[in-house]
Scaffold this active site. Structure first.
Site, PDB file in Angstrom:
ATOM      1  N   ASP A 267      -5.504  11.209   9.409  1.00 13.31           N
ATOM      2  CA  ASP A 267      -6.153  10.935   8.116  1.00 13.31           C
ATOM      3  C   ASP A 267      -5.882  12.078   7.132  1.00 13.31           C
ATOM      4  O   ASP A 267      -5.587  11.854   5.960  1.00 13.31           O
ATOM      5  CB  ASP A 267      -7.661  10.752   8.352  1.00 13.31           C
ATOM      6  CG  ASP A 267      -8.421  10.494   7.071  1.00 13.31           C
ATOM      7  OD1 ASP A 267      -8.369   9.358   6.572  1.00 13.31           O
ATOM      8  OD2 ASP A 267      -9.056  11.439   6.547  1.00 13.31           O
TER       9      ASP A 267
ATOM     10  N   GLU B 180      -8.094   6.839  -6.463  1.00  4.80           N
ATOM     11  CA  GLU B 180      -8.816   8.122  -6.498  1.00  4.80           C
ATOM     12  C   GLU B 180      -9.646   8.334  -5.236  1.00  4.80           C
ATOM     13  O   GLU B 180      -9.746   9.448  -4.712  1.00  4.80           O
ATOM     14  CB  GLU B 180      -9.732   8.158  -7.733  1.00  4.80           C
ATOM     15  CG  GLU B 180     -10.516   9.437  -7.899  1.00  4.80           C
ATOM     16  CD  GLU B 180      -9.616  10.674  -8.064  1.00  4.80           C
ATOM     17  OE1 GLU B 180      -8.804  10.679  -9.003  1.00  4.80           O
ATOM     18  OE2 GLU B 180      -9.740  11.608  -7.245  1.00  4.80           O
TER      19      GLU B 180
ATOM     20  N   LYS C 274      -6.006   5.435   2.181  1.00  5.67           N
ATOM     21  CA  LYS C 274      -4.972   6.493   2.126  1.00  5.67           C
ATOM     22  C   LYS C 274      -3.753   6.165   2.975  1.00  5.67           C
ATOM     23  O   LYS C 274      -2.627   6.518   2.642  1.00  5.67           O
ATOM     24  CB  LYS C 274      -5.537   7.866   2.525  1.00  5.67           C
ATOM     25  CG  LYS C 274      -6.464   7.867   3.730  1.00  5.67           C
ATOM     26  CD  LYS C 274      -7.874   7.662   3.275  1.00  5.67           C
ATOM     27  CE  LYS C 274      -8.768   7.224   4.388  1.00  5.67           C
ATOM     28  NZ  LYS C 274     -10.033   7.896   4.396  1.00  5.67           N
TER      29      LYS C 274
ATOM     30  N   ILE D  88     -14.710  13.537  -4.762  1.00  7.44           N
ATOM     31  CA  ILE D  88     -14.163  14.682  -5.525  1.00  7.44           C
ATOM     32  C   ILE D  88     -13.002  14.185  -6.396  1.00  7.44           C
ATOM     33  O   ILE D  88     -12.088  13.547  -5.868  1.00  7.44           O
ATOM     34  CB  ILE D  88     -13.621  15.796  -4.597  1.00  7.44           C
ATOM     35  CG1 ILE D  88     -14.626  16.120  -3.495  1.00  7.44           C
ATOM     36  CG2 ILE D  88     -13.266  17.039  -5.381  1.00  7.44           C
ATOM     37  CD1 ILE D  88     -14.051  17.036  -2.412  1.00  7.44           C
TER      38      ILE D  88
ATOM     39  N   GLU E  67     -13.225   6.852  10.344  1.00 11.04           N
ATOM     40  CA  GLU E  67     -12.429   5.638  10.190  1.00 11.04           C
ATOM     41  C   GLU E  67     -12.793   4.662  11.306  1.00 11.04           C
ATOM     42  O   GLU E  67     -13.353   5.067  12.340  1.00 11.04           O
ATOM     43  CB  GLU E  67     -10.936   5.968  10.287  1.00 11.04           C
ATOM     44  CG  GLU E  67     -10.440   6.902   9.211  1.00 11.04           C
ATOM     45  CD  GLU E  67     -10.626   6.346   7.806  1.00 11.04           C
ATOM     46  OE1 GLU E  67     -10.129   5.263   7.503  1.00 11.04           O
ATOM     47  OE2 GLU E  67     -11.296   7.013   7.002  1.00 11.04           O
TER      48      GLU E  67
ATOM     49  N   GLY F 109     -18.317   9.082   3.101  1.00  7.28           N
ATOM     50  CA  GLY F 109     -19.608   8.419   2.943  1.00  7.28           C
ATOM     51  C   GLY F 109     -19.539   7.400   1.814  1.00  7.28           C
ATOM     52  O   GLY F 109     -18.724   7.531   0.889  1.00  7.28           O
TER      53      GLY F 109
ATOM     54  N   LYS G 215      -3.770  12.001   3.479  1.00  4.03           N
ATOM     55  CA  LYS G 215      -4.308  12.546   2.217  1.00  4.03           C
ATOM     56  C   LYS G 215      -3.394  13.644   1.677  1.00  4.03           C
ATOM     57  O   LYS G 215      -3.150  13.729   0.469  1.00  4.03           O
ATOM     58  CB  LYS G 215      -5.730  13.073   2.447  1.00  4.03           C
ATOM     59  CG  LYS G 215      -6.726  11.956   2.747  1.00  4.03           C
ATOM     60  CD  LYS G 215      -8.032  12.509   3.283  1.00  4.03           C
ATOM     61  CE  LYS G 215      -9.051  11.407   3.518  1.00  4.03           C
ATOM     62  NZ  LYS G 215     -10.215  11.871   4.281  1.00  4.03           N
TER      63      LYS G 215
ATOM     64  N   GLY H 138     -21.241   7.054   8.864  1.00  6.72           N
ATOM     65  CA  GLY H 138     -20.239   6.254   8.129  1.00  6.72           C
ATOM     66  C   GLY H 138     -19.070   7.076   7.629  1.00  6.72           C
ATOM     67  O   GLY H 138     -18.331   6.638   6.756  1.00  6.72           O
TER      68      GLY H 138
HETATM   69  P1  NAP Z   1     -15.710  -0.177   7.299  1.00  4.63           P
HETATM   70  O1  NAP Z   1     -17.102   0.281   7.171  1.00  4.63           O
HETATM   71  O2  NAP Z   1     -15.113  -0.330   8.650  1.00  4.63           O
HETATM   72  O3  NAP Z   1     -15.596  -1.579   6.531  1.00  4.63           O
HETATM   73  C1  NAP Z   1     -14.431  -2.325   6.526  1.00  4.63           C
HETATM   74  C2  NAP Z   1     -14.719  -3.669   5.852  1.00  4.63           C
HETATM   75  O4  NAP Z   1     -13.506  -4.394   5.732  1.00  4.63           O
HETATM   76  C3  NAP Z   1     -15.694  -4.546   6.637  1.00  4.63           C
HETATM   77  O5  NAP Z   1     -16.535  -5.219   5.731  1.00  4.63           O
HETATM   78  C4  NAP Z   1     -14.773  -5.543   7.345  1.00  4.63           C
HETATM   79  O6  NAP Z   1     -15.355  -6.822   7.496  1.00  4.63           O
HETATM   80  C5  NAP Z   1     -13.641  -5.656   6.351  1.00  4.63           C
HETATM   81  N1  NAP Z   1     -12.362  -5.956   6.998  1.00  4.63           N
HETATM   82  C6  NAP Z   1     -11.668  -5.159   7.843  1.00  4.63           C
HETATM   83  N2  NAP Z   1     -10.522  -5.767   8.206  1.00  4.63           N
HETATM   84  C7  NAP Z   1     -10.512  -6.963   7.576  1.00  4.63           C
HETATM   85  C8  NAP Z   1      -9.604  -8.045   7.551  1.00  4.63           C
HETATM   86  N3  NAP Z   1      -8.480  -8.020   8.267  1.00  4.63           N
HETATM   87  N4  NAP Z   1      -9.903  -9.120   6.788  1.00  4.63           N
HETATM   88  C9  NAP Z   1     -11.056  -9.148   6.060  1.00  4.63           C
HETATM   89  N5  NAP Z   1     -11.943  -8.144   6.036  1.00  4.63           N
HETATM   90  C10 NAP Z   1     -11.680  -7.069   6.787  1.00  4.63           C
HETATM   91  O7  NAP Z   1     -14.721   0.760   6.493  1.00  4.63           O
HETATM   92  P2  NAP Z   1     -15.082   1.809   5.341  1.00  4.63           P
HETATM   93  O8  NAP Z   1     -15.576   3.067   5.958  1.00  4.63           O
HETATM   94  O9  NAP Z   1     -15.902   1.141   4.299  1.00  4.63           O
HETATM   95  O10 NAP Z   1     -13.628   2.144   4.783  1.00  4.63           O
HETATM   96  C11 NAP Z   1     -12.962   1.244   3.945  1.00  4.63           C
HETATM   97  C12 NAP Z   1     -11.730   1.950   3.370  1.00  4.63           C
HETATM   98  O11 NAP Z   1     -12.155   3.070   2.607  1.00  4.63           O
HETATM   99  C13 NAP Z   1     -10.761   2.499   4.409  1.00  4.63           C
HETATM  100  O12 NAP Z   1      -9.451   2.391   3.901  1.00  4.63           O
HETATM  101  C14 NAP Z   1     -11.142   3.964   4.507  1.00  4.63           C
HETATM  102  O13 NAP Z   1     -10.067   4.776   4.931  1.00  4.63           O
HETATM  103  C15 NAP Z   1     -11.513   4.241   3.080  1.00  4.63           C
HETATM  104  N6  NAP Z   1     -12.427   5.368   2.894  1.00  4.63           N
HETATM  105  C16 NAP Z   1     -13.567   5.436   3.627  1.00  4.63           C
HETATM  106  C17 NAP Z   1     -14.455   6.473   3.388  1.00  4.63           C
HETATM  107  C18 NAP Z   1     -15.727   6.604   4.172  1.00  4.63           C
HETATM  108  O14 NAP Z   1     -16.384   7.637   4.054  1.00  4.63           O
HETATM  109  N7  NAP Z   1     -16.106   5.610   4.977  1.00  4.63           N
HETATM  110  C19 NAP Z   1     -14.183   7.420   2.402  1.00  4.63           C
HETATM  111  C20 NAP Z   1     -12.991   7.325   1.664  1.00  4.63           C
HETATM  112  C21 NAP Z   1     -12.124   6.284   1.928  1.00  4.63           C
HETATM  113  P3  NAP Z   1     -16.652  -7.077   8.421  1.00  4.63           P
HETATM  114  O15 NAP Z   1     -17.751  -6.248   7.836  1.00  4.63           O
HETATM  115  O16 NAP Z   1     -16.926  -8.533   8.264  1.00  4.63           O
HETATM  116  O17 NAP Z   1     -16.245  -6.666   9.794  1.00  4.63           O
HETATM  117  N1  HSE Z   2     -12.715   9.198   7.661  1.00  7.90           N
HETATM  118  C1  HSE Z   2     -12.567   9.896   6.444  1.00  7.90           C
HETATM  119  C2  HSE Z   2     -13.159  11.293   6.596  1.00  7.90           C
HETATM  120  C3  HSE Z   2     -13.261   9.175   5.347  1.00  7.90           C
HETATM  121  O1  HSE Z   2     -13.878  11.531   7.573  1.00  7.90           O
HETATM  122  O2  HSE Z   2     -12.882  12.154   5.770  1.00  7.90           O
HETATM  123  C4  HSE Z   2     -12.995   9.750   3.980  1.00  7.90           C
HETATM  124  O3  HSE Z   2     -11.671   9.576   3.612  1.00  7.90           O
END
Ligand code: NAP
Ligand code: HSE
Length: 427
Positions: A200, A128, A104, A135, A189, A301, A204, A186
């Site tokens: 955040d 999305e 986002k 959602i 951020e 999640g 959004k 999880g």
């Molecule tokens: P996360 O668990 O911290 O995972 C980030 C991943 O990206 C890790 O695999 C990390 O590698 C890799 N990474 C980070 N920086 C990098 C770089 N510079 N070069 C190469 N790889 C890199 O994050 P996440 O929770 O999955 O979130 C990912 C995205 O989805 C974010 O934009 C977040 O805002 C969005 N999002 C998250 C959620 C949620 O509930 N978590 C929901 C909606 C949207 P390593 O594993 O090797 O460290």
């Molecule tokens: N960190 C974000 C949250 C992940 O807690 O809502 C989903 O965008």
């Protein structure tokens, strides 16, 4: 066959890989072709993953994914808008590859530029998963409500904050422990400050506003406050007033311009949003023709978020084409920011309990023509002072904040006042 490359194998990335494997047949039936994972990248090749990436090509530098000739779609799930995510997005679109992200921050800050590039090359830019996790909020605005005009939207957009507030309210858990639980699930951020300080939610909200009102995201015009100052006492007072405290993102458009803010607010328990607990998100959209529509579900999640990513991939495989923000990037309007409309407010003060203190406070409110609906004073302690909670009748936020600044300067005020809007709900 739609061939994808994935950058990021954390909470969301791993769930996408798992979803692609487990649902391969159903996805292929829905997409009209198979969707295959050709290449992946993350920071640490040796790290144990919560998904099976055996047989998938590993690329050290995620930016190189854009250059692979056997890739149709690049999926970015790394987070942040730093060099890596932004450069990957720009390179992928320039190379004529579709680009899907859950990021986002990237979209709120650079989405218009990326949308121009997607239109020029011409490929899909899809996000999305960036708002509301699982959602279908953006699809609803871009497709199902394409025939309506959304006038107002507000809701709970951050799972981490909603989880923290819920745990503090229902179990009396301290802020720090509740945050640590949210991180373990999880939801948070990588930099949890983005969640708890409201950033955040602002990202959004800016994206929702772009799709709902046809205006370029403008983070600078969103007044943003977080939940760091909320105490169990505030949650208790709110409960006694028949309300719950939620971190809201709010936007309304009028003839004068667009009102946008993010902050903790009291909402009456009769509001459907008041019952939205844990990491759930919920958004109320008010359309000129449809009236109120409420969407609710798991906003954070791995599993729910991966569902939105997979839906974007299936859309691309089906040949779906739509401008990223619902209208061509060049036609997005510019937001004219206006102050929030008058509201009731909640003000909690920690005061030195001595004669005349309430008169000093109410004197300042009188001078600003702010009228009191309720005043509660509780307990008596020698050193820490006592909490005084005031509910103000409708007043303009700018006037209320000016009065609170004056009150804060009184020597009898012992801690930073806690001011929250009250978002009334008419069923
Ligand atoms: P996360 O668990 O911290 O995972 C980030 C991943 O990206 C890790 O695999 C990390 O590698 C890799 N990474 C980070 N920086 C990098 C770089 N510079 N070069 C190469 N790889 C890199 O994050 P996440 O929770 O999955 O979130 C990912 C995205 O989805 C974010 O934009 C977040 O805002 C969005 N999002 C998250 C959620 C949620 O509930 N978590 C929901 C909606 C949207 P390593 O594993 O090797 O460290
Ligand atoms: N960190 C974000 C949250 C992940 O807690 O809502 C989903 O965008």
């Amino acid at each position: 066959m739609l061939r994808i490359a994935l950058a990021g194998l954390g909470t969301v990335g791993a769930a996408v890989v798992q979803g692609l494997r487990e649902g391969a047949d159903l996805i292929a039936s829905r997409a009209g072709q198979s969707i295959t994972l050709q290449a992946v990248s993350a920071r640490d090749k040796k790290r144990e993953r919560a998904c099976d990436i055996s047989g998938v090509r590993w690329v050290d530098d995620p930016r190189q994914l854009a250059e692979l000739s056997d890739i149709d779609v690049v999926v970015e799930l790394m987070g942040g808008d730093e060099a890596a995510a932004l450069e990957l997005a720009e390179a992928a679109l320039l190379a004529g590859k579709h680009f899907v992200t859950a990021n986002k921050k990237l979209i709120a800050e650079h989405g218009v530029k990326l949308a121009h590039s997607a239109e020029a090359h011409p490929v899909q830019l899809s996000f999305e998963a960036a708002v509301g996790g699982g959602i279908p909020l953006l699809k609803t605005l871009r497709e199902a409500l394409a025939g309506d005009e959304v006038e107002k939207l507000y809701g709970i957009l951050n799972g981490t904050c909603n989880y923290i507030l819920t745990r503090m309210h229902s179990r009396g858990i301290e802020f720090a422990s509740a945050l640590s639980e949210a991180q373990k699930h999880g939801y948070a951020e990588a930099d949890s400050g983005t969640d708890i300080k409201g950033g955040d939610t602002a990202h959004k909200l800016a994206i929702l506003v772009a799709l709902a009102f046809g205006m370029a995201p403008d983070l600078t015009s969103i007044r943003t406050e977080g939940i760091e100052h909320i105490t169990p006492l505030d949650l208790q007072f709110a409960h006694e007033l028949g309300c719950r405290v939620k971190l809201l993102g709010f936007a309304r458009r009028s003839q004068k311009g667009v009102e946008q803010w993010v902050g903790p607010a009291l909402i009456p328990e009769i509001s459907p949003l008041a019952q939205v607990d844990g990491a759930l998100n919920s958004v109320l959209l008010h359309g000129r023709r449809t009236g109120d529509i409420i969407l609710q579900g798991r906003g954070a999640g791995g599993a729910p978020t991966s569902s939105a990513i997979l839906a974007d991939l299936i859309d691309i495989a089906r040949g779906f084409k739509a401008p990223a923000f619902g209208i061509p990037a060049g036609r997005l309007g510019k937001i004219k920011a206006v102050e929030p409309q008058p509201r009731r407010h909640y003000l909690r003060l920690q005061v030195n309990d001595r004669p005349g203190v309430v008169a000093e406070i109410t004197g300042i409110l009188r001078d600003e023509a702010l009228s009191i609906e309720q005043l509660l004073q509780r307990g008596k302690t020698q050193n820490e002072g006592v909490p005084v909670t005031i509910i103000l009748h409708e007043g303009e936020g700018v006037v209320v904040r000016r009065a609170v600044k004056k009150i804060e300067a009184l020597p009898t005020i012992l801690a930073q006042p806690n001011l929250m809007a009250i978002e009334d709900y008419q069923p």
